[in-house]
Design a protein around this motif. Structure first.
Motif, PDB file in Angstrom:
ATOM      1  N   GLU A   1     -29.957 -35.669  34.313  1.00 48.28           N
ATOM      2  CA  GLU A   1     -28.835 -36.186  35.105  1.00 48.28           C
ATOM      3  C   GLU A   1     -27.681 -35.187  35.098  1.00 48.28           C
ATOM      4  N   LYS A   2     -27.366 -34.649  33.904  1.00 49.30           N
ATOM      5  CA  LYS A   2     -26.273 -33.685  33.798  1.00 49.30           C
ATOM      6  C   LYS A   2     -26.604 -32.420  34.579  1.00 49.30           C
ATOM      7  N   MET A   3     -27.863 -31.979  34.492  1.00 49.34           N
ATOM      8  CA  MET A   3     -28.296 -30.786  35.223  1.00 49.34           C
ATOM      9  C   MET A   3     -28.132 -31.017  36.728  1.00 49.34           C
ATOM     10  N   LYS A   4     -28.496 -32.207  37.185  1.00 48.68           N
ATOM     11  CA  LYS A   4     -28.372 -32.550  38.600  1.00 48.68           C
ATOM     12  C   LYS A   4     -26.906 -32.524  39.033  1.00 48.68           C
ATOM     13  N   THR A   5     -26.038 -33.096  38.208  1.00 44.18           N
ATOM     14  CA  THR A   5     -24.602 -33.130  38.515  1.00 44.18           C
ATOM     15  C   THR A   5     -24.010 -31.728  38.540  1.00 44.18           C
ATOM     16  N   CYS A   6     -24.323 -30.940  37.528  1.00 42.97           N
ATOM     17  CA  CYS A   6     -23.793 -29.571  37.462  1.00 42.97           C
ATOM     18  C   CYS A   6     -24.307 -28.734  38.633  1.00 42.97           C
ATOM     19  N   ASN A   7     -25.565 -28.917  38.982  1.00 42.34           N
ATOM     20  CA  ASN A   7     -26.159 -28.176  40.093  1.00 42.34           C
ATOM     21  C   ASN A   7     -25.470 -28.537  41.407  1.00 42.34           C
ATOM     22  N   ALA A   8     -25.181 -29.820  41.598  1.00 47.11           N
ATOM     23  CA  ALA A   8     -24.481 -30.260  42.802  1.00 47.11           C
ATOM     24  C   ALA A   8     -23.064 -29.684  42.850  1.00 47.11           C
ATOM     25  N   ASP A   9     -22.390 -29.666  41.703  1.00 49.34           N
ATOM     26  CA  ASP A   9     -21.040 -29.089  41.645  1.00 49.34           C
ATOM     27  C   ASP A   9     -21.061 -27.596  41.972  1.00 49.34           C
ATOM     28  N   ALA A  10     -22.048 -26.889  41.450  1.00 47.72           N
ATOM     29  CA  ALA A  10     -22.165 -25.454  41.721  1.00 47.72           C
ATOM     30  C   ALA A  10     -22.438 -25.212  43.199  1.00 47.72           C
ATOM     31  N   ALA A  11     -23.231 -26.073  43.800  1.00 48.35           N
ATOM     32  CA  ALA A  11     -23.529 -25.941  45.226  1.00 48.35           C
ATOM     33  C   ALA A  11     -22.279 -26.183  46.072  1.00 48.35           C
ATOM     34  N   LYS A  12     -21.463 -27.182  45.685  1.00 50.71           N
ATOM     35  CA  LYS A  12     -20.217 -27.463  46.404  1.00 50.71           C
ATOM     36  C   LYS A  12     -19.273 -26.268  46.358  1.00 50.71           C
ATOM     37  N   LYS A  13     -19.265 -25.588  45.202  1.00 55.41           N
ATOM     38  CA  LYS A  13     -18.396 -24.425  45.027  1.00 55.41           C
ATOM     39  C   LYS A  13     -19.018 -23.161  45.608  1.00 55.41           C
ATOM     40  N   GLU A  14     -20.252 -23.286  46.128  1.00 51.45           N
ATOM     41  CA  GLU A  14     -20.974 -22.163  46.729  1.00 51.45           C
ATOM     42  C   GLU A  14     -21.089 -20.968  45.777  1.00 51.45           C
ATOM     43  N   LEU A  15     -21.379 -21.250  44.514  1.00 50.94           N
ATOM     44  CA  LEU A  15     -21.515 -20.196  43.518  1.00 50.94           C
ATOM     45  C   LEU A  15     -22.883 -19.548  43.618  1.00 50.94           C
ATOM     46  N   LYS A  16     -22.932 -18.245  43.378  1.00 53.51           N
ATOM     47  CA  LYS A  16     -24.174 -17.475  43.440  1.00 53.51           C
ATOM     48  C   LYS A  16     -24.253 -16.534  42.243  1.00 53.51           C
ATOM     49  N   GLY A  17     -25.464 -16.135  41.895  1.00 51.43           N
ATOM     50  CA  GLY A  17     -25.689 -15.110  40.882  1.00 51.43           C
ATOM     51  C   GLY A  17     -25.097 -15.418  39.521  1.00 51.43           C
ATOM     52  N   ASP A  18     -24.405 -14.409  38.955  1.00 53.15           N
ATOM     53  CA  ASP A  18     -23.846 -14.544  37.614  1.00 53.15           C
ATOM     54  C   ASP A  18     -22.774 -15.626  37.533  1.00 53.15           C
ATOM     55  N   ALA A  19     -21.992 -15.788  38.591  1.00 57.83           N
ATOM     56  CA  ALA A  19     -20.955 -16.824  38.591  1.00 57.83           C
ATOM     57  C   ALA A  19     -21.600 -18.209  38.462  1.00 57.83           C
ATOM     58  N   ARG A  20     -22.716 -18.407  39.139  1.00 58.20           N
ATOM     59  CA  ARG A  20     -23.420 -19.692  39.061  1.00 58.20           C
ATOM     60  C   ARG A  20     -23.987 -19.907  37.659  1.00 58.20           C
ATOM     61  N   LYS A  21     -24.588 -18.856  37.096  1.00 52.07           N
ATOM     62  CA  LYS A  21     -25.160 -18.957  35.748  1.00 52.07           C
ATOM     63  C   LYS A  21     -24.080 -19.330  34.730  1.00 52.07           C
ATOM     64  N   THR A  22     -22.943 -18.673  34.826  1.00 55.65           N
ATOM     65  CA  THR A  22     -21.840 -18.944  33.912  1.00 55.65           C
ATOM     66  C   THR A  22     -21.339 -20.376  34.083  1.00 55.65           C
ATOM     67  N   PHE A  23     -21.155 -20.783  35.325  1.00 56.87           N
ATOM     68  CA  PHE A  23     -20.691 -22.147  35.595  1.00 56.87           C
ATOM     69  C   PHE A  23     -21.672 -23.167  35.053  1.00 56.87           C
ATOM     70  N   MET A  24     -22.974 -22.978  35.325  1.00 49.74           N
ATOM     71  CA  MET A  24     -23.994 -23.925  34.865  1.00 49.74           C
ATOM     72  C   MET A  24     -24.005 -24.009  33.343  1.00 49.74           C
ATOM     73  N   SER A  25     -23.916 -22.875  32.696  1.00 53.11           N
ATOM     74  CA  SER A  25     -23.915 -22.851  31.231  1.00 53.11           C
ATOM     75  C   SER A  25     -22.730 -23.632  30.678  1.00 53.11           C
ATOM     76  N   THR A  26     -21.559 -23.366  31.211  1.00 57.22           N
ATOM     77  CA  THR A  26     -20.354 -24.055  30.765  1.00 57.22           C
ATOM     78  C   THR A  26     -20.439 -25.551  31.049  1.00 57.22           C
ATOM     79  N   CYS A  27     -20.868 -25.887  32.240  1.00 56.69           N
ATOM     80  CA  CYS A  27     -20.977 -27.291  32.656  1.00 56.69           C
ATOM     81  C   CYS A  27     -21.937 -28.054  31.756  1.00 56.69           C
ATOM     82  N   LEU A  28     -23.083 -27.469  31.464  1.00 54.62           N
ATOM     83  CA  LEU A  28     -24.081 -28.147  30.647  1.00 54.62           C
ATOM     84  C   LEU A  28     -23.632 -28.271  29.191  1.00 54.62           C
ATOM     85  N   LYS A  29     -22.861 -27.313  28.701  1.00 62.63           N
ATOM     86  CA  LYS A  29     -22.372 -27.376  27.324  1.00 62.63           C
ATOM     87  C   LYS A  29     -21.323 -28.463  27.166  1.00 62.63           C
ATOM     88  N   LYS A  30     -20.575 -28.749  28.214  1.00 62.84           N
ATOM     89  CA  LYS A  30     -19.550 -29.792  28.163  1.00 62.84           C
ATOM     90  C   LYS A  30     -20.174 -31.150  27.906  1.00 62.84           C
TER      91      LYS A  30
END
Length: 110
Positions: free
Chosen positions: A79-108
């Motif tokens: 569920e958290k992965m789905k939420t973080c993935n949707a948030d990253a998609a809304k922010k249109e993140l790609k590459g390293d920025a997406r990886k960093t965002f996903m890592s931070t989001c999932l750790k929260k």
């Protein structure tokens, strides 16, 4: 005289190759087994209802979708992965920025 020896050797090699190939076959995963069971159950229901052609195709499609949604529960991590993935998609993140965002989001979530 050479032909029977060559044929025997060839037959032996084929048999050995078949035996080796049989040893490397993997057992189906739990998801594959579940999908096969769904197919069997839906097919049985369609046969019981004597459905054919397009009616059968529609029934099978709906049956498989309905059963997969009913049995498919997401874990809290999923569920958290789905939420973080949707948030990253809304922010249109790609590459390293997406990886960093996903890592931070999932750790929260932890």
């Amino acid at each position: 005289m050479r032909l029977p020896v060559v044929l025997t050797l060839l037959a032996t090699l084929c048999a050995a190759g078949s035996a080796l190939a049989a040893d490397t076959v993997k057992a189906p995963s739990a998801a594959q087994t579940a999908q096969r069971q769904k197919m069997t159950d839906c097919n049985s229901q369609a046969t019981t209802q004597s459905l054919k052609g397009e009616d059968r195709k529609k029934f099978m499609s709906n049956c498989l979708k309905a059963e997969s949604n009913a049995t498919e529960k997401l874990s809290p991590q999923q569920e958290k992965m789905k939420t973080c993935n949707a948030d990253a998609a809304k922010k249109e993140l790609k590459g390293d920025a997406r990886k960093t965002f996903m890592s931070t989001c999932l750790k929260k979530a932890s």
